[in-house]
Design a protein around this motif. Structure first.
Motif, PDB file in Angstrom:
ATOM      1  N   HIS A 181      -3.390  -2.774  12.108  1.00  0.00           N
ATOM      2  CA  HIS A 181      -2.622  -3.205  11.072  1.00  0.00           C
ATOM      3  C   HIS A 181      -3.369  -3.881  10.228  1.00  0.00           C
ATOM      4  N   PRO A 182      -3.034  -3.830   8.878  1.00  0.00           N
ATOM      5  CA  PRO A 182      -4.036  -4.126   7.837  1.00  0.00           C
ATOM      6  C   PRO A 182      -4.675  -5.376   8.198  1.00  0.00           C
ATOM      7  N   ASN A 183      -3.794  -6.239   8.596  1.00  0.00           N
ATOM      8  CA  ASN A 183      -4.469  -7.944   8.692  1.00  0.00           C
ATOM      9  C   ASN A 183      -5.523  -7.914   9.561  1.00  0.00           C
ATOM     10  N   ALA A 184      -5.549  -7.032  10.570  1.00  0.00           N
ATOM     11  CA  ALA A 184      -6.514  -6.652  11.648  1.00  0.00           C
ATOM     12  C   ALA A 184      -7.652  -5.988  11.453  1.00  0.00           C
ATOM     13  N   VAL A 185      -7.597  -5.345  10.322  1.00  0.00           N
ATOM     14  CA  VAL A 185      -8.982  -4.570   9.942  1.00  0.00           C
ATOM     15  C   VAL A 185      -9.948  -5.264   9.497  1.00  0.00           C
ATOM     16  N   THR A 186     -11.273  -5.075  10.179  1.00  0.00           N
ATOM     17  CA  THR A 186     -12.319  -5.663   9.778  1.00  0.00           C
ATOM     18  C   THR A 186     -13.417  -4.840   9.131  1.00  0.00           C
ATOM     19  N   SER A 187     -13.408  -3.615   9.428  1.00  0.00           N
ATOM     20  CA  SER A 187     -14.440  -2.652   8.964  1.00  0.00           C
ATOM     21  C   SER A 187     -14.088  -2.062   7.562  1.00  0.00           C
ATOM     22  N   ILE A 188     -13.134  -2.532   6.904  1.00  0.00           N
ATOM     23  CA  ILE A 188     -12.967  -2.026   5.539  1.00  0.00           C
ATOM     24  C   ILE A 188     -12.802  -3.542   4.682  1.00  0.00           C
ATOM     25  N   PRO A 189     -13.643  -3.521   3.729  1.00  0.00           N
ATOM     26  CA  PRO A 189     -13.531  -4.856   3.016  1.00  0.00           C
ATOM     27  C   PRO A 189     -12.235  -5.519   2.777  1.00  0.00           C
ATOM     28  N   LYS A 190     -12.220  -6.791   3.049  1.00  0.00           N
ATOM     29  CA  LYS A 190     -10.805  -7.378   2.744  1.00  0.00           C
ATOM     30  C   LYS A 190     -10.278  -7.284   1.460  1.00  0.00           C
ATOM     31  N   GLN A 191     -11.131  -7.103   0.491  1.00  0.00           N
ATOM     32  CA  GLN A 191     -10.588  -7.129  -1.084  1.00  0.00           C
ATOM     33  C   GLN A 191      -9.883  -5.593  -1.295  1.00  0.00           C
ATOM     34  N   ASP A 192     -10.483  -4.789  -0.513  1.00  0.00           N
ATOM     35  CA  ASP A 192      -9.918  -3.393  -0.861  1.00  0.00           C
ATOM     36  C   ASP A 192      -8.554  -3.207   0.085  1.00  0.00           C
ATOM     37  N   ILE A 193      -8.344  -3.881   1.273  1.00  0.00           N
ATOM     38  CA  ILE A 193      -7.041  -3.882   1.807  1.00  0.00           C
ATOM     39  C   ILE A 193      -6.136  -4.576   0.967  1.00  0.00           C
ATOM     40  N   GLU A 194      -6.641  -5.787   0.268  1.00  0.00           N
ATOM     41  CA  GLU A 194      -5.789  -6.446  -0.586  1.00  0.00           C
ATOM     42  C   GLU A 194      -5.278  -5.894  -1.879  1.00  0.00           C
ATOM     43  N   ARG A 195      -6.201  -5.140  -2.447  1.00  0.00           N
ATOM     44  CA  ARG A 195      -6.071  -4.342  -3.421  1.00  0.00           C
ATOM     45  C   ARG A 195      -5.024  -3.162  -3.229  1.00  0.00           C
ATOM     46  N   VAL A 196      -5.012  -2.685  -2.086  1.00  0.00           N
ATOM     47  CA  VAL A 196      -3.990  -1.502  -1.673  1.00  0.00           C
ATOM     48  C   VAL A 196      -2.591  -2.303  -1.402  1.00  0.00           C
ATOM     49  N   TYR A 197      -2.641  -3.585  -0.905  1.00  0.00           N
ATOM     50  CA  TYR A 197      -1.470  -4.270  -0.390  1.00  0.00           C
ATOM     51  C   TYR A 197      -0.768  -4.276  -1.829  1.00  0.00           C
ATOM     52  N   GLU A 198      -1.504  -4.927  -2.788  1.00  0.00           N
ATOM     53  CA  GLU A 198      -0.780  -5.159  -4.216  1.00  0.00           C
ATOM     54  C   GLU A 198      -0.417  -3.767  -4.827  1.00  0.00           C
ATOM     55  N   PHE A 199      -1.017  -2.777  -4.792  1.00  0.00           N
ATOM     56  CA  PHE A 199      -0.600  -1.428  -5.218  1.00  0.00           C
ATOM     57  C   PHE A 199       0.719  -1.174  -4.383  1.00  0.00           C
ATOM     58  N   LEU A 200       0.930  -1.042  -3.221  1.00  0.00           N
ATOM     59  CA  LEU A 200       2.049  -0.817  -2.385  1.00  0.00           C
ATOM     60  C   LEU A 200       3.331  -1.794  -2.965  1.00  0.00           C
ATOM     61  N   GLN A 201       2.835  -3.203  -3.087  1.00  0.00           N
ATOM     62  CA  GLN A 201       3.882  -4.144  -3.533  1.00  0.00           C
ATOM     63  C   GLN A 201       4.269  -3.911  -4.930  1.00  0.00           C
ATOM     64  N   SER A 202       3.562  -3.244  -5.737  1.00  0.00           N
ATOM     65  CA  SER A 202       3.651  -2.965  -7.386  1.00  0.00           C
ATOM     66  C   SER A 202       4.813  -1.861  -7.357  1.00  0.00           C
ATOM     67  N   LEU A 203       4.457  -1.243  -6.321  1.00  0.00           N
ATOM     68  CA  LEU A 203       5.414   0.043  -6.415  1.00  0.00           C
ATOM     69  C   LEU A 203       6.935  -0.247  -6.427  1.00  0.00           C
ATOM     70  N   LYS A 204       7.130  -1.243  -5.296  1.00  0.00           N
ATOM     71  CA  LYS A 204       8.359  -1.919  -4.929  1.00  0.00           C
ATOM     72  C   LYS A 204       8.992  -2.408  -6.053  1.00  0.00           C
ATOM     73  N   THR A 205       8.394  -3.120  -6.867  1.00  0.00           N
ATOM     74  CA  THR A 205       8.806  -3.712  -8.149  1.00  0.00           C
ATOM     75  C   THR A 205       9.345  -2.856  -8.958  1.00  0.00           C
ATOM     76  N   ARG A 206       8.293  -1.913  -9.004  1.00  0.00           N
ATOM     77  CA  ARG A 206       8.912  -0.823 -10.281  1.00  0.00           C
ATOM     78  C   ARG A 206      10.035   0.076  -9.656  1.00  0.00           C
ATOM     79  N   VAL A 207      10.231   0.224  -8.610  1.00  0.00           N
ATOM     80  CA  VAL A 207      11.483   0.802  -8.241  1.00  0.00           C
ATOM     81  C   VAL A 207      13.008  -0.010  -8.482  1.00  0.00           C
ATOM     82  N   ASN A 208      12.564  -1.294  -8.046  1.00  0.00           N
ATOM     83  CA  ASN A 208      13.602  -2.208  -8.402  1.00  0.00           C
ATOM     84  C   ASN A 208      14.172  -2.400  -9.877  1.00  0.00           C
ATOM     85  N   ILE A 209      13.144  -2.214 -10.662  1.00  0.00           N
ATOM     86  CA  ILE A 209      13.466  -2.389 -12.104  1.00  0.00           C
ATOM     87  C   ILE A 209      14.126  -1.126 -12.706  1.00  0.00           C
ATOM     88  N   SER A 210      13.837  -0.164 -12.240  1.00  0.00           N
ATOM     89  CA  SER A 210      14.438   1.123 -12.775  1.00  0.00           C
ATOM     90  C   SER A 210      15.557   1.448 -11.996  1.00  0.00           C
TER      91      SER A 210
END
Ligand SMILES: [Zn+2]
Ligand SMILES: [Zn+2]
Length: 143
Positions: free
Chosen positions: A114-143
């Motif tokens: 689970h992304p929250n349990a990952v320690t071998s990838i920098p936390k900021q990269d995990i968060e950036r990917v999370y933000e990206f995936l969240q932004s996709l949801k928002t985009r779909v909701n708008i259109s």
């Protein structure tokens, strides 16, 4: 089957060629054929696990384009595998808001955790990917 004329469903250009399911020009078809096969495989995996399996080729193409064909975590190495941000075994489906491109190295670093349990990838990269995936949801909701 004869050749036919049409507009490529991905790049939008006019083309004449053999008809295929998604109506892609030969250039896009060749470029994305591997994606198409992999997508089918990943969707089947999710389906068999009783999970959501709704990612379309168009959505996946957009995600790949966003990362310029590179790994979503390191943004350096070319992507080699479709990665489920929330792994299938933890209930993540093959959906537009859970799938990202990853290189073999980052894919194995994530260890199917689970992304929250990952320690071998920098936390900021995990968060950036999370933000990206969240932004996709928002985009779909708008259109
Ligand atoms: Zn095309
Ligand atoms: Zn990587």
């Amino acid at each position: 089957m004869g050749r036919m004329r049409g507009i490529c469903s991905f790049c939008g250009r006019n083309f004449t060629g053999f008809p295929n399911k998604r109506f892609l020009c030969s250039r896009c078809l060749a470029q994305w054929q591997n994606e198409y096969i992999m997508l089918a495989r990943e969707k089947l995996r999710a389906k068999r696990a009783g999970l959501l399996s709704t990612l379309t080729l168009e959505q996946w193409m957009q995600t790949l384009a966003f990362f310029s064909g590179k790994c979503a975590y390191c943004l350096e190495r070319p992507y080699q595998a479709m990665e489920h941000f929330i792994p299938l075994r933890l209930g993540g489906g093959t959906t537009f808001d859970n799938c990202i491109p990853a290189c073999k190295q980052c894919n194995s670093l994530k260890q199917g955790l689970h992304p929250n349990a990952v320690t071998s990838i920098p936390k900021q990269d995990i968060e950036r990917v999370y933000e990206f995936l969240q932004s996709l949801k928002t985009r779909v909701n708008i259109s």
